[in-house]
Design an enzyme around this catalytic site. Structure first.
Site, PDB file in Angstrom:
ATOM      1  N   CYS A 180       0.867  -1.317   0.142  1.00 40.43           N
ATOM      2  CA  CYS A 180       0.136  -0.011  -0.181  1.00 40.43           C
ATOM      3  C   CYS A 180       0.889   1.332  -0.039  1.00 40.43           C
ATOM      4  O   CYS A 180       0.504   2.358  -0.791  1.00 40.43           O
ATOM      5  CB  CYS A 180      -1.136  -0.116   1.287  1.00 40.43           C
ATOM      6  SG  CYS A 180      -2.243   1.289   1.243  1.00 40.43           S
ATOM      7  N   CYS A 181       2.124   1.395   0.742  1.00 44.32           N
ATOM      8  CA  CYS A 181       2.830   2.463   1.040  1.00 44.32           C
ATOM      9  C   CYS A 181       3.566   2.531  -0.276  1.00 44.32           C
ATOM     10  O   CYS A 181       3.781   3.838  -1.027  1.00 44.32           O
ATOM     11  CB  CYS A 181       3.770   2.236   1.985  1.00 44.32           C
ATOM     12  SG  CYS A 181       3.070   2.870   3.624  1.00 44.32           S
TER      13      CYS A 181
ATOM     14  N   CYS B 297      -1.371   8.314   7.344  1.00 45.40           N
ATOM     15  CA  CYS B 297      -2.716   7.903   6.944  1.00 45.40           C
ATOM     16  C   CYS B 297      -3.856   7.511   8.063  1.00 45.40           C
ATOM     17  O   CYS B 297      -3.299   6.971   8.933  1.00 45.40           O
ATOM     18  CB  CYS B 297      -2.413   6.913   5.819  1.00 45.40           C
ATOM     19  SG  CYS B 297      -1.608   7.235   4.218  1.00 45.40           S
TER      20      CYS B 297
ATOM     21  N   CYS C 255      -3.640   4.039   9.480  1.00 45.31           N
ATOM     22  CA  CYS C 255      -2.033   3.574  10.160  1.00 45.31           C
ATOM     23  C   CYS C 255      -1.822   4.516  11.236  1.00 45.31           C
ATOM     24  O   CYS C 255      -0.754   4.681  11.442  1.00 45.31           O
ATOM     25  CB  CYS C 255      -1.312   3.486   8.989  1.00 45.31           C
ATOM     26  SG  CYS C 255      -1.761   2.373   7.680  1.00 45.31           S
TER      27      CYS C 255
ATOM     28  N   CYS D  81       7.507   4.270   6.089  1.00 46.53           N
ATOM     29  CA  CYS D  81       6.471   4.103   4.937  1.00 46.53           C
ATOM     30  C   CYS D  81       7.328   3.522   3.735  1.00 46.53           C
ATOM     31  O   CYS D  81       6.809   2.960   2.651  1.00 46.53           O
ATOM     32  CB  CYS D  81       5.796   5.206   4.539  1.00 46.53           C
ATOM     33  SG  CYS D  81       6.679   6.546   3.918  1.00 46.53           S
TER      34      CYS D  81
HETATM   35  S1  SF4 Z   1       0.482   4.552   5.762  1.00 42.40           S
HETATM   36 FE1  SF4 Z   1      -1.049   3.093   5.487  1.00 42.40          FE
HETATM   37  S2  SF4 Z   1      -2.899   3.755   4.114  1.00 42.40           S
HETATM   38 FE2  SF4 Z   1      -0.980   5.064   3.904  1.00 42.40          FE
HETATM   39  S3  SF4 Z   1       0.061   4.392   1.994  1.00 42.40           S
HETATM   40 FE3  SF4 Z   1       0.939   3.250   4.097  1.00 42.40          FE
HETATM   41  S4  SF4 Z   1      -0.243   1.316   4.513  1.00 42.40           S
HETATM   42 FE4  SF4 Z   1      -1.434   2.612   3.061  1.00 42.40          FE
END
Ligand code: SF4
Length: 233
Positions: free
Chosen positions: A118-119, A199, A202, A225
């Site tokens: 996701c990051c 985010c 998280c 991240c």
């Molecule tokens: S901090 Fe969490 S929601 Fe944001 S990009 Fe990374 S995993 Fe995804």
């Protein structure tokens, strides 16, 4: 400007390791020129301090802001407040690629099943695209944040470019002093107990006796991240 035209990071780090944050920013600008330098900011709880110093050197330095699609409304509002307060002339809000989102995160649950992926699609890849035109970038990490940040240098090599860390050796008190001296507005979530804001899925509140980043990816081994732990090519 290619990486071979740049002075070695070690040489710059030696020259700047005792310099003030403002001197580091000015040196970064002198090293790569106005067209070669960007600040990367999360517009988080301490971001205003770095943005204030950068704006004092040159408010037209481009500021890259990764709008992941999962940010708090308060962070987006704070970005706009700081643009107006500091007179930032070139803030670039960078979004993830639609194609990557629909391929890898169609149900918006990747943060849960694979936060590193996701990051990658929401932060690392968009940053790599946004930094393409630049020979160097500035960020606000500090050694006092501990963990992977405890040993950062003032200047590092980062793949194809230089990375300047003007706050590497400043204290929490010095950051606070910049806020007070410049009467900088606070991130709206600070008063609700958030000491580090990323985010929504998280980020959680932190107790006073916890590390300030303890609320990020709480309960997981993950502490970064990836934009500072992978080379941005
Ligand atoms: S901090 Fe969490 S929601 Fe944001 S990009 Fe990374 S995993 Fe995804």
């Amino acid at each position: 400007m290619s990486v071979s035209d740049l002075p070695p990071a070690e040489e710059l780090d030696r020259a700047l390791r005792d310099a003030s944050p403002a001197e580091v920013i000015a040196a970064a600008l002198k090293t790569v020129g106005h067209d070669g330098l960007a600040v990367v900011s999360s517009f988080g709880t301490e971001s205003a301090a770095l943005l204030k110093l950068a704006a004092d050197v040159d408010p037209a330095i481009p500021v890259i802001f990764l709008d992941t699609g999962w940010l708090f409304e308060e962070t987006l509002a704070y970005r706009d407040t700081l643009i107006a307060t500091l007179g930032l002339k070139d803030v670039r809000s960078i979004k993830p690629a639609e194609e990557a989102l629909s391929r890898e995160d169609p149900d918006r649950d990747l943060w849960f099943s694979d936060p590193d992926a996701c990051c990658r699609i929401r932060k690392v890849e968009p940053l790599a695209r946004a930094l393409k035109p630049f020979a160097a970038w500035i960020n606000g990490r500090k050694r006092f944040q501990g963990s992977a940040r405890a040993d950062i240098r003032v200047v590092e090599a980062d793949g194809a470019r230089l990375k300047f860390n003007p706050f590497a050796n400043v204290s929490r008190e010095e950051i606070e002093a910049i806020f007070v001296r410049a009467k900088l507005p606070r991130h709206p979530l600070v008063t609700s107990g958030f000491r580090s804001v990323g985010c929504m899925p998280c980020t959680s509140r932190t107790a006073e006796d916890e590390d300030e980043r303890a609320g990020r990816w709480r309960g997981q081994a993950k502490t970064e991240c990836g934009i500072h732990t992978s080379k941005i090519s």
